[in-house]
Scaffold this motif. Sequence first.
Motif, PDB file in Angstrom:
ATOM      1  N   MET A   1      77.557  30.200 -77.236  1.00  0.00           N
ATOM      2  CA  MET A   1      78.253  28.994 -77.792  1.00  0.00           C
ATOM      3  C   MET A   1      79.775  29.169 -77.903  1.00  0.00           C
ATOM      4  O   MET A   1      80.143  30.213 -78.184  1.00  0.00           O
ATOM      5  CB  MET A   1      77.623  28.443 -79.080  1.00  0.00           C
ATOM      6  N   ASN A   2      80.526  28.365 -77.401  1.00  0.00           N
ATOM      7  CA  ASN A   2      82.160  28.360 -77.694  1.00  0.00           C
ATOM      8  C   ASN A   2      82.488  27.289 -78.787  1.00  0.00           C
ATOM      9  O   ASN A   2      81.546  26.228 -78.924  1.00  0.00           O
ATOM     10  CB  ASN A   2      82.632  27.899 -76.518  1.00  0.00           C
ATOM     11  N   ALA A   3      83.351  27.629 -79.502  1.00  0.00           N
ATOM     12  CA  ALA A   3      83.949  26.528 -80.414  1.00  0.00           C
ATOM     13  C   ALA A   3      84.448  25.267 -79.673  1.00  0.00           C
ATOM     14  O   ALA A   3      84.453  24.121 -79.984  1.00  0.00           O
ATOM     15  CB  ALA A   3      85.158  27.095 -81.317  1.00  0.00           C
ATOM     16  N   ILE A   4      84.996  25.383 -78.474  1.00  0.00           N
ATOM     17  CA  ILE A   4      85.356  24.384 -77.585  1.00  0.00           C
ATOM     18  C   ILE A   4      84.523  24.503 -76.338  1.00  0.00           C
ATOM     19  O   ILE A   4      84.136  25.169 -75.619  1.00  0.00           O
ATOM     20  CB  ILE A   4      87.074  24.577 -77.190  1.00  0.00           C
ATOM     21  N   ASN A   5      84.192  23.324 -75.949  1.00  0.00           N
ATOM     22  CA  ASN A   5      83.316  23.126 -74.615  1.00  0.00           C
ATOM     23  C   ASN A   5      83.981  22.333 -73.649  1.00  0.00           C
ATOM     24  O   ASN A   5      83.433  22.434 -72.231  1.00  0.00           O
ATOM     25  CB  ASN A   5      81.818  22.612 -75.102  1.00  0.00           C
ATOM     26  N   TRP A   6      84.847  21.560 -73.800  1.00  0.00           N
ATOM     27  CA  TRP A   6      85.806  21.008 -72.671  1.00  0.00           C
ATOM     28  C   TRP A   6      86.851  20.581 -73.377  1.00  0.00           C
ATOM     29  O   TRP A   6      87.140  20.140 -74.477  1.00  0.00           O
ATOM     30  CB  TRP A   6      84.975  19.613 -72.326  1.00  0.00           C
ATOM     31  N   PHE A   7      88.184  20.414 -72.531  1.00  0.00           N
ATOM     32  CA  PHE A   7      89.346  20.000 -72.954  1.00  0.00           C
ATOM     33  C   PHE A   7      90.040  19.340 -71.892  1.00  0.00           C
ATOM     34  O   PHE A   7      89.794  19.440 -70.628  1.00  0.00           O
ATOM     35  CB  PHE A   7      90.207  21.214 -73.357  1.00  0.00           C
ATOM     36  N   GLU A   8      91.037  18.484 -72.017  1.00  0.00           N
ATOM     37  CA  GLU A   8      91.802  17.749 -71.090  1.00  0.00           C
ATOM     38  C   GLU A   8      93.283  17.750 -71.334  1.00  0.00           C
ATOM     39  O   GLU A   8      93.544  17.469 -72.722  1.00  0.00           O
ATOM     40  CB  GLU A   8      91.385  16.055 -71.172  1.00  0.00           C
ATOM     41  N   ILE A   9      93.890  18.041 -70.469  1.00  0.00           N
ATOM     42  CA  ILE A   9      95.306  18.046 -70.594  1.00  0.00           C
ATOM     43  C   ILE A   9      96.066  16.692 -70.003  1.00  0.00           C
ATOM     44  O   ILE A   9      95.702  16.580 -68.642  1.00  0.00           O
ATOM     45  CB  ILE A   9      96.111  19.218 -70.016  1.00  0.00           C
ATOM     46  N   PRO A  10      96.868  16.101 -70.766  1.00  0.00           N
ATOM     47  CA  PRO A  10      97.248  15.094 -69.888  1.00  0.00           C
ATOM     48  C   PRO A  10      98.558  15.052 -69.096  1.00  0.00           C
ATOM     49  O   PRO A  10      99.377  16.162 -69.314  1.00  0.00           O
ATOM     50  CB  PRO A  10      97.749  13.940 -71.329  1.00  0.00           C
ATOM     51  N   ALA A  11      98.697  14.244 -68.045  1.00  0.00           N
ATOM     52  CA  ALA A  11      99.571  14.293 -67.074  1.00  0.00           C
ATOM     53  C   ALA A  11     100.249  13.140 -66.679  1.00  0.00           C
ATOM     54  O   ALA A  11      99.435  12.035 -66.887  1.00  0.00           O
ATOM     55  CB  ALA A  11      99.108  15.075 -65.717  1.00  0.00           C
ATOM     56  N   LEU A  12     101.354  12.888 -66.292  1.00  0.00           N
ATOM     57  CA  LEU A  12     102.010  11.516 -65.782  1.00  0.00           C
ATOM     58  C   LEU A  12     101.872  11.519 -64.196  1.00  0.00           C
ATOM     59  O   LEU A  12     101.596  10.367 -63.755  1.00  0.00           O
ATOM     60  CB  LEU A  12     103.398  11.476 -66.338  1.00  0.00           C
ATOM     61  N   ASP A  13     102.068  12.849 -63.560  1.00  0.00           N
ATOM     62  CA  ASP A  13     102.117  12.723 -62.043  1.00  0.00           C
ATOM     63  C   ASP A  13     100.909  13.928 -61.820  1.00  0.00           C
ATOM     64  O   ASP A  13     101.330  15.141 -62.040  1.00  0.00           O
ATOM     65  CB  ASP A  13     103.487  13.127 -61.752  1.00  0.00           C
ATOM     66  N   LEU A  14      99.872  13.555 -61.180  1.00  0.00           N
ATOM     67  CA  LEU A  14      98.750  14.668 -61.123  1.00  0.00           C
ATOM     68  C   LEU A  14      99.295  15.742 -59.954  1.00  0.00           C
ATOM     69  O   LEU A  14      98.876  16.796 -59.935  1.00  0.00           O
ATOM     70  CB  LEU A  14      97.415  13.943 -60.436  1.00  0.00           C
ATOM     71  N   GLU A  15      99.890  15.070 -59.074  1.00  0.00           N
ATOM     72  CA  GLU A  15     100.325  15.943 -57.915  1.00  0.00           C
ATOM     73  C   GLU A  15     101.382  17.182 -58.401  1.00  0.00           C
ATOM     74  O   GLU A  15     101.368  18.217 -58.050  1.00  0.00           O
ATOM     75  CB  GLU A  15     100.947  15.456 -56.609  1.00  0.00           C
ATOM     76  N   ARG A  16     102.389  16.535 -59.351  1.00  0.00           N
ATOM     77  CA  ARG A  16     103.244  17.551 -59.739  1.00  0.00           C
ATOM     78  C   ARG A  16     102.632  18.617 -60.529  1.00  0.00           C
ATOM     79  O   ARG A  16     103.043  19.690 -60.601  1.00  0.00           O
ATOM     80  CB  ARG A  16     104.285  16.606 -60.564  1.00  0.00           C
ATOM     81  N   ALA A  17     101.676  18.196 -61.678  1.00  0.00           N
ATOM     82  CA  ALA A  17     100.932  18.999 -62.324  1.00  0.00           C
ATOM     83  C   ALA A  17     100.113  20.059 -61.371  1.00  0.00           C
ATOM     84  O   ALA A  17      99.909  21.090 -61.947  1.00  0.00           O
ATOM     85  CB  ALA A  17      99.929  18.126 -63.428  1.00  0.00           C
ATOM     86  N   PHE A  18      99.373  19.552 -60.241  1.00  0.00           N
ATOM     87  CA  PHE A  18      98.892  20.310 -59.428  1.00  0.00           C
ATOM     88  C   PHE A  18      99.604  21.570 -59.146  1.00  0.00           C
ATOM     89  O   PHE A  18      99.345  22.835 -59.000  1.00  0.00           O
ATOM     90  CB  PHE A  18      98.035  19.568 -58.431  1.00  0.00           C
ATOM     91  N   GLN A  19     100.782  21.183 -58.400  1.00  0.00           N
ATOM     92  CA  GLN A  19     101.779  22.128 -57.881  1.00  0.00           C
ATOM     93  C   GLN A  19     102.320  23.213 -59.036  1.00  0.00           C
ATOM     94  O   GLN A  19     102.198  24.344 -58.763  1.00  0.00           O
ATOM     95  CB  GLN A  19     102.927  21.459 -57.455  1.00  0.00           C
ATOM     96  N   PHE A  20     102.513  22.776 -60.382  1.00  0.00           N
ATOM     97  CA  PHE A  20     102.870  23.618 -61.279  1.00  0.00           C
ATOM     98  C   PHE A  20     101.887  24.520 -61.711  1.00  0.00           C
ATOM     99  O   PHE A  20     102.147  25.787 -61.869  1.00  0.00           O
ATOM    100  CB  PHE A  20     103.289  22.496 -62.542  1.00  0.00           C
ATOM    101  N   TYR A  21     100.536  24.020 -62.064  1.00  0.00           N
ATOM    102  CA  TYR A  21      99.502  25.019 -62.391  1.00  0.00           C
ATOM    103  C   TYR A  21      98.850  25.846 -61.133  1.00  0.00           C
ATOM    104  O   TYR A  21      98.515  26.975 -61.628  1.00  0.00           O
ATOM    105  CB  TYR A  21      98.254  24.301 -63.017  1.00  0.00           C
ATOM    106  N   THR A  22      99.105  25.611 -59.858  1.00  0.00           N
ATOM    107  CA  THR A  22      98.710  26.304 -58.894  1.00  0.00           C
ATOM    108  C   THR A  22      99.594  27.409 -58.831  1.00  0.00           C
ATOM    109  O   THR A  22      99.465  28.548 -58.610  1.00  0.00           O
ATOM    110  CB  THR A  22      98.924  25.432 -57.571  1.00  0.00           C
ATOM    111  N   SER A  23     101.088  27.070 -58.948  1.00  0.00           N
ATOM    112  CA  SER A  23     102.015  28.171 -58.951  1.00  0.00           C
ATOM    113  C   SER A  23     102.068  29.220 -60.277  1.00  0.00           C
ATOM    114  O   SER A  23     101.666  30.276 -60.137  1.00  0.00           O
ATOM    115  CB  SER A  23     103.488  27.644 -59.074  1.00  0.00           C
ATOM    116  N   VAL A  24     101.842  28.831 -61.603  1.00  0.00           N
ATOM    117  CA  VAL A  24     101.869  29.363 -62.663  1.00  0.00           C
ATOM    118  C   VAL A  24     100.446  30.139 -62.875  1.00  0.00           C
ATOM    119  O   VAL A  24     100.342  31.428 -63.474  1.00  0.00           O
ATOM    120  CB  VAL A  24     102.059  28.493 -64.031  1.00  0.00           C
ATOM    121  N   LEU A  25      99.563  29.535 -62.518  1.00  0.00           N
ATOM    122  CA  LEU A  25      98.043  30.234 -62.640  1.00  0.00           C
ATOM    123  C   LEU A  25      97.557  30.949 -61.242  1.00  0.00           C
ATOM    124  O   LEU A  25      96.432  31.092 -61.323  1.00  0.00           O
ATOM    125  CB  LEU A  25      97.038  29.250 -63.299  1.00  0.00           C
ATOM    126  N   HIS A  26      98.431  31.130 -60.446  1.00  0.00           N
ATOM    127  CA  HIS A  26      98.079  32.009 -59.366  1.00  0.00           C
ATOM    128  C   HIS A  26      96.942  31.412 -58.506  1.00  0.00           C
ATOM    129  O   HIS A  26      96.226  31.899 -57.944  1.00  0.00           O
ATOM    130  CB  HIS A  26      97.574  33.511 -59.376  1.00  0.00           C
TER     131      HIS A  26
END
Length: 124
Positions: A1-26
């Motif tokens: 069991m985990n204390a957290i089982n799902w989370f959501e991070i809000p975005a304003l621009d999904l494509e911009r967020a995708f590019q950001f997290y693709t870069s930062v999280l390899h």
Amino acid sequence: MNAINWFEIPALDLERAFQFYTSVLHGNVRKGTFGNGELILFNVPFNTGEAVGGSIVVREDLKPTTDGAVIYLNAFGKLSSAVEKVESAGGKVIIPEMNLGKFGFAAIIIDSEGNKIGLLSDEQ
């Protein structure tokens, strides 16, 4: 069991967020859909219960913020490598590195959407 089982991070621009997290999280994110909406998922085995799952979403009721709880994401490799990519990907580094002793290393950033996010790794 985990204390957290799902989370959501809000975005304003999904494509911009995708590019950001693709870069930062390899590249450890992928695009997906749920219901009628698109989202970004983290490449972890949440379907099997081996990892906590989460997504990045654009929703009317969620707005990016630097207030409130901080979610720490796996840096998927050396923390320094992830932190080096934050600003060129459209974010800001708030705390570049914290040594957490036996728990590894962490950094605090502002993502491309304006959320305060922690990065965590066993590798400096």
